[in-house]
Design a protein around this motif. Structure first.
Motif, mmCIF file in Angstrom:
data_model
loop_
_atom_site.group_PDB
_atom_site.id
_atom_site.type_symbol
_atom_site.label_atom_id
_atom_site.label_comp_id
_atom_site.label_asym_id
_atom_site.label_seq_id
_atom_site.Cartn_x
_atom_site.Cartn_y
_atom_site.Cartn_z
ATOM 1 N N MET B 116 -22.574 -44.834 -43.330
ATOM 2 C CA MET B 116 -22.393 -44.270 -44.659
ATOM 3 C C MET B 116 -21.096 -43.471 -44.716
ATOM 4 O O MET B 116 -20.302 -43.639 -45.640
ATOM 5 C CB MET B 116 -23.588 -43.380 -45.007
ATOM 6 N N LEU B 117 -20.875 -42.632 -43.690
ATOM 7 C CA LEU B 117 -19.635 -41.857 -43.653
ATOM 8 C C LEU B 117 -18.421 -42.770 -43.710
ATOM 9 O O LEU B 117 -17.424 -42.472 -44.363
ATOM 10 C CB LEU B 117 -19.570 -41.043 -42.359
ATOM 11 N N SER B 118 -18.517 -43.902 -43.004
ATOM 12 C CA SER B 118 -17.402 -44.835 -42.975
ATOM 13 C C SER B 118 -17.027 -45.249 -44.384
ATOM 14 O O SER B 118 -15.848 -45.248 -44.764
ATOM 15 C CB SER B 118 -17.786 -46.058 -42.142
ATOM 16 N N TYR B 119 -18.016 -45.572 -45.217
ATOM 17 C CA TYR B 119 -17.684 -45.967 -46.587
ATOM 18 C C TYR B 119 -17.047 -44.821 -47.346
ATOM 19 O O TYR B 119 -16.045 -44.992 -48.039
ATOM 20 C CB TYR B 119 -18.912 -46.469 -47.355
ATOM 21 N N TRP B 120 -17.599 -43.614 -47.210
ATOM 22 C CA TRP B 120 -17.067 -42.509 -48.017
ATOM 23 C C TRP B 120 -15.672 -42.120 -47.572
ATOM 24 O O TRP B 120 -14.851 -41.712 -48.387
ATOM 25 C CB TRP B 120 -18.048 -41.335 -48.019
ATOM 26 N N PHE B 121 -15.375 -42.267 -46.290
ATOM 27 C CA PHE B 121 -13.996 -42.047 -45.852
ATOM 28 C C PHE B 121 -13.084 -43.123 -46.432
ATOM 29 O O PHE B 121 -11.961 -42.838 -46.846
ATOM 30 C CB PHE B 121 -13.912 -42.030 -44.319
ATOM 31 N N TYR B 122 -13.582 -44.350 -46.456
ATOM 32 C CA TYR B 122 -12.778 -45.438 -47.040
ATOM 33 C C TYR B 122 -12.476 -45.132 -48.504
ATOM 34 O O TYR B 122 -11.342 -45.244 -48.955
ATOM 35 C CB TYR B 122 -13.521 -46.763 -46.889
ATOM 36 N N LEU B 123 -13.511 -44.715 -49.227
ATOM 37 C CA LEU B 123 -13.303 -44.409 -50.648
ATOM 38 C C LEU B 123 -12.289 -43.278 -50.801
ATOM 39 O O LEU B 123 -11.403 -43.334 -51.658
ATOM 40 C CB LEU B 123 -14.634 -44.023 -51.302
ATOM 41 N N LEU B 124 -12.398 -42.266 -49.930
ATOM 42 C CA LEU B 124 -11.448 -41.155 -49.987
ATOM 43 C C LEU B 124 -10.028 -41.668 -49.755
ATOM 44 O O LEU B 124 -9.086 -41.284 -50.460
ATOM 45 C CB LEU B 124 -11.822 -40.098 -48.945
ATOM 46 N N SER B 125 -9.859 -42.559 -48.772
ATOM 47 C CA SER B 125 -8.513 -43.070 -48.489
ATOM 48 C C SER B 125 -7.970 -43.830 -49.695
ATOM 49 O O SER B 125 -6.786 -43.739 -50.018
ATOM 50 C CB SER B 125 -8.519 -43.958 -47.245
ATOM 51 N N VAL B 126 -8.845 -44.562 -50.389
ATOM 52 C CA VAL B 126 -8.412 -45.290 -51.583
ATOM 53 C C VAL B 126 -7.982 -44.308 -52.670
ATOM 54 O O VAL B 126 -6.950 -44.488 -53.327
ATOM 55 C CB VAL B 126 -9.545 -46.206 -52.095
ATOM 56 N N ILE B 127 -8.759 -43.226 -52.843
ATOM 57 C CA ILE B 127 -8.431 -42.250 -53.881
ATOM 58 C C ILE B 127 -7.088 -41.579 -53.573
ATOM 59 O O ILE B 127 -6.229 -41.435 -54.449
ATOM 60 C CB ILE B 127 -9.561 -41.205 -54.012
ATOM 61 N N VAL B 128 -6.895 -41.209 -52.297
ATOM 62 C CA VAL B 128 -5.619 -40.583 -51.927
ATOM 63 C C VAL B 128 -4.470 -41.557 -52.187
ATOM 64 O O VAL B 128 -3.409 -41.195 -52.718
ATOM 65 C CB VAL B 128 -5.647 -40.145 -50.450
ATOM 66 N N LEU B 129 -4.690 -42.819 -51.841
ATOM 67 C CA LEU B 129 -3.645 -43.818 -52.051
ATOM 68 C C LEU B 129 -3.316 -43.952 -53.533
ATOM 69 O O LEU B 129 -2.145 -43.943 -53.930
ATOM 70 C CB LEU B 129 -4.114 -45.171 -51.503
ATOM 71 N N LEU B 130 -4.350 -44.080 -54.357
ATOM 72 C CA LEU B 130 -4.108 -44.285 -55.787
ATOM 73 C C LEU B 130 -3.543 -43.026 -56.436
ATOM 74 O O LEU B 130 -2.835 -43.101 -57.436
ATOM 75 C CB LEU B 130 -5.402 -44.711 -56.489
ATOM 76 N N ALA B 131 -3.854 -41.855 -55.838
ATOM 77 C CA ALA B 131 -3.311 -40.609 -56.379
ATOM 78 C C ALA B 131 -1.793 -40.647 -56.356
ATOM 79 O O ALA B 131 -1.140 -40.012 -57.190
ATOM 80 C CB ALA B 131 -3.823 -39.423 -55.572
#
Lengths: 230, 591
Positions: B116-131
């Motif tokens: 589960m953590l793996s997915y939420w870290f992935y989502l965070l990385s996507v958000i940082v990228l899109l930011a």
């Protein structure tokens, strides 16, 4: 010809090598959680090894550029690395304490387990404080992060090693809480085991880093030449 | 037997509320869907970026906001998103998560919380990228390889904020990928059910397993380069930055080695190609075998080829750096290893073709995509043999020939497998079939369209048309006809891009209105098609774990009525099926 391409099912080939007993494979959520966790931890350590190995390759390659000022020169902070020896001793004690806890847990001696386990974490904390103190000495001598690539690597590698140890201390703290909640030792021994493995690994890694950071430029040159980097 | 009673009865922590069931879920199937939807979402952004770039190349000046900086930013983000945030995440986080536990007969991943953590870290990385699209200066425009010194020196777009967010996002992604990878590898090693030996695993699992190992070993190289570049950028160190004069002023850096970055980057970058390709190889093997109703040809050879490709992928990285300059002996070494890796790869292609040979080929949508993959991978692989040779690579380097090569071999080919695999496994995930006619339309537009895009690029490359240029006016060596070809490519690209809406529509429409699929619509043998419920519920297998008696490729077995034998069928049961078929035959022969 079709007979060659279509295999008859009764031959059931390839029917399972690489496992001595195909029937005996265990389901993960069964009794062998601890074993699974150990496998997972060892895999993590493989990935961490890859990380530090690549940092060390970068270190050797960068050390061959003319602007590199060795930290082991007579007036540099690592000319006599006794603070690092001191810190290493702390980490060795931490590792021994955890090994002691691990062995005590196997024999079911709760008191010794708790004692060893707590000591292991405390000495690891002491090691981290010692490393911070070394950083402070570096700064006091005017050896800042960006003033030379040798300094940069020193801060970077010791820092990353410290971060990994901090991560271990988080797991250690959580296990300590479980001890306080008086969970049965059988459940806790798995956590103790994992912490011990991780501590030993970080001790070994530290010794390698220690050797690398305090070696002479001639050694770097020899390694670089050996790897074809010169 | 050590096989614990507890495993049969104690289902893992059954989720109670909507939040724990669908949002903070620890169920590998939900996490797989979360991973896939996120990856498809960022992939669409990258698709739009590529359309913007093509508009500029095909019809220069047609987009008002497009200047050189915007072009480079679009190019960088397109490349990085497609390779890492779409393909890697989709193959490992999406398919890996969904298929591994089901295919090896486990109730879940071994570390569901970490998963589960793996997915939420992935989502965070996507958000940082899109930011980085919204910060001053915009995202980095350094090219997806992020080479220093230009990536962090004034003049490139996004050197203030964009590059920092990119590097931070990559670091977070690597943490996510590591947590995922630990799970996938440990699950394969430790959580296989009764009888599921390593050499009975479907090739999908083998491909994803090996790719996860590569990810665990190769992503640290990207992490190392990202951390050191962040230090150079933010703290003024000189790991990669040489002494340099920028905008008339000498910077504080000296002595750093840009080549060091390139080595580190490609030590990650080449295995990354196989992190994407190996799962594709595995999945496509299963698609071909199932839809050709034949056992995969040379199963053991396929496994060993996967392992060999994985090992070799670590010793070819410098073939991306022939023009950076290196010892000629190194060039010779890396050219040789690059050509050697073609051997196991070609073995796999031969085995796919031999699997098809005299098979009972069903031209279903997944099969169409699988066949298209073989052709596309072959084309892209053959141009790879050209580029692997130093003397051929040097004149072709940085031309559209290279663009055509890598898009064919690691862009289009894996994406075709992604589509095929989604059409294949969608019935298991949702219980409904994707619409067949829409699927075929989507396939033909995508397949023919990508050839219309990338085939002409080979010719442009031979003309010497350089890649990464924002405009091509006033170059004596580029004829006017090249511009016409570019306009054609752009039109094709836009059509292919828009046609993906068909797929999206199909996906969402069929999820609710599609034809009910039943539990095993393709007549497949592997374990995921033998679950008691479709879609599988939490815990996958009901009260008892499945027991495996054979490999995953018993198709068209002589002497029985149905043309496949699931992995769960024992030899005694097979004998009964044989006798029953014999009786029916005798009954048919009687009149």
């Amino acid at each position: 010809m079709n007979q060659l391409l279509l295999r008859d099912a009764s031959s059931a080939e390839p029917g399972g090598s690489w496992n001595p007993d195909p029937g005996g494979i265990q389901a993960a959520e069964g009794g062998d959680r601890a074993r699974t966790a150990r496998v997972g931890l060892r895999l993590l350590l493989v990935a961490v090894s890859s990380l530090f190995f690549l940092f060390m390759v970068a270190f050797i390659l960068r050390s061959q550029v003319a602007d590199w000022q060795p930290l082991t020169e007579p007036l540099a902070p690592l000319a006599s690395p006794w603070p690092l020896w001191l810190n290493s001793a702390l980490l060795v004690v931490a590792s021994i304490a955890l090994q002691w806890a691990r062995m005590a847990a196997r024999r079911g001696r709760l008191g010794a387990t708790v004692g060893g386990f707590a000591l292991g974490g405390v000495f690891a904390l002491a090691f981290l404080l010692g490393q911070l103190w070394v950083w402070q000495r570096f700064a006091a001598w005017g050896y800042f992060l960006a003033s030379n690539p040798a300094n940069s690597f020193f801060y970077l590698l010791t820092g990353l090693h410290g971060v990994h140890l901090l991560g271990g201390l988080v797991a250690w703290g959580r296990t300590l809480v479980k001890f306080r909640q008086r969970m049965p030792l059988a459940q806790l021994s798995a956590s103790v085991e994992l912490c011990a493995i991780y501590w030993h690994y970080l001790l070994g890694l530290w010794l390698v880093l220690f050797a690398l950071l305090t070696s002479t430029p001639e050694t770097y040159q020899a390694i670089a030449a050996f790897c074809g980097l010169r | 037997m050590a096989y614990a009673e507890q495993a049969e009865t104690a289902l893992l922590h059954e989720p109670k509320s909507f939040l724990t069931r669908y949002i903070w879920s620890q169920d590998h199937k939900v996490i797989a869907i979360q991973y896939s939807l996120t990856a498809i979402f960022v992939g669409l952004i990258a698709l739009v970026l590529s359309a913007l770039m093509r508009m500029q190349i095909g019809f220069p000046g047609s987009l008002e906001f497009m200047d050189a900086s915007t072009y480079y930013q679009a190019m960088t983000m397109h490349g990085m998103i497609m390779v890492i945030y779409l393909l890697t995440a989709l193959f490992l986080g999406g398919f890996g998560n969904y298929l591994i536990p089901l295919m090896v007969g486990s109730r879940d991943m071994v570390f569901p919380y970490v998963n589960m953590l793996s997915y939420w870290f992935y989502l965070l990385s996507v958000i940082v990228l899109l930011a980085s699209f919204f910060v001053p200066g915009g995202p980095t425009g350094a090219g997806w390889t992020l080479y220093p010194p230009q990536a962090i020196t004034q003049g490139s777009p996004g050197t203030e904020w964009g590059i920092v967010l990119m590097l931070v996002s990559l670091a977070i992604f690597i943490v996510a990928a590591t947590m995922g990878g630990l799970n996938y590898v440990t699950t394969v090693l430790q959580a296989r059910t009764h009888g599921m030996t390593l050499l009975r695993m479907p090739l999908s699992v083998w491909g994803i397993f090996m790719a996860s190992i590569l990810a665990l070993l190769a992503f640290p190289a990207l992490f190392v380069s990202a951390v050191m570049m962040l230090f150079d950028k933010l703290l003024g160190t000189s790991f990669f930055m040489p002494a340099i004069i920028s905008m008339g002023q000498a910077l504080d850096h000296q002595g750093g080695s840009p080549i060091l970055f390139q080595h580190l980057f490609w030590f990650f970058g080449h295995p990354e190609v196989y992190i994407v390709a190996l799962p594709a190889f595995g999945l496509v093997s299963d698609l071909i075998s199932t839809h050709a109703r034949k056992n995969i040809f040379g199963y053991r050879m396929m496994v060993w080829a996967i392992v060999a490709i994985g090992v070799l992928s670590f010793v070819v990285w410098a073939h991306h750096m022939y023009v950076s300059g290196m010892n000629p002996y190194f060039g010779f070494f890396f050219a040789t290893t690059t050509l050697v890796i073609a051997v196991p790869t070609a073995l796999k292609v031969y085995n796919w073709v031999l699997t098809l040979w005299r098979g009972d080929i069903h031209l279903t949508v997944p099969m169409l995509f699988a066949l298209a993959f073989i052709v596309t991978f072959l084309v892209g692989g053959l141009t790879g043999l050209f580029l692997g040779n130093v003397i051929v690579d040097i004149p072709l380097s940085d031309t559209y020939f290279v663009v055509a090569h890598f898009h064919m071999v690691m862009g289009v080919a894996p994406i075709l497998v992604v589509f095929g695999a989604i059409y294949h496994w969608f019935p298991k995930i949702t219980g409904r079939l994707l619409d067949d006619r829409l699927g075929k339309l989507h396939f033909w537009i995508t397949f023919l369209g990508t050839y219309a895009i990338y085939f002409p690029m080979h010719y442009l490359g031979f003309l010497g048309m350089p890649r990464r240029y924002y405009a091509y006016e006033n170059y004596a060596f580029i004829p006017q006809s090249a511009q016409d070809l570019n306009a054609f490519i752009t039109v094709a690209a836009l059509i292919v891009g828009v046609s993906q809406l068909l797929f999206l529509f199909n996906l969402f429409w069929s999820a609710f209105r599609g034809k009910p699929a039943g539990s095993n619509p393709w007549g497949a043998t592997s374990l995921e098609w033998q679950t008691p419920d479709t879609p599988p519920v939490h815990g996958n297998w009901g009260a008892k774990l499945p027991v495996v008696h054979r490999w995953a490729y018993d198709y068209s077995v002589p002497g029985i009525e149905q043309d496949f034998v699931p992995q769960t069928v024992s030899d005694e049961e097979l004998g009964r099926m044989r006798r029953r078929a014999g009786e029916t035959q005798r009954a048919d022969a009687k009149p």
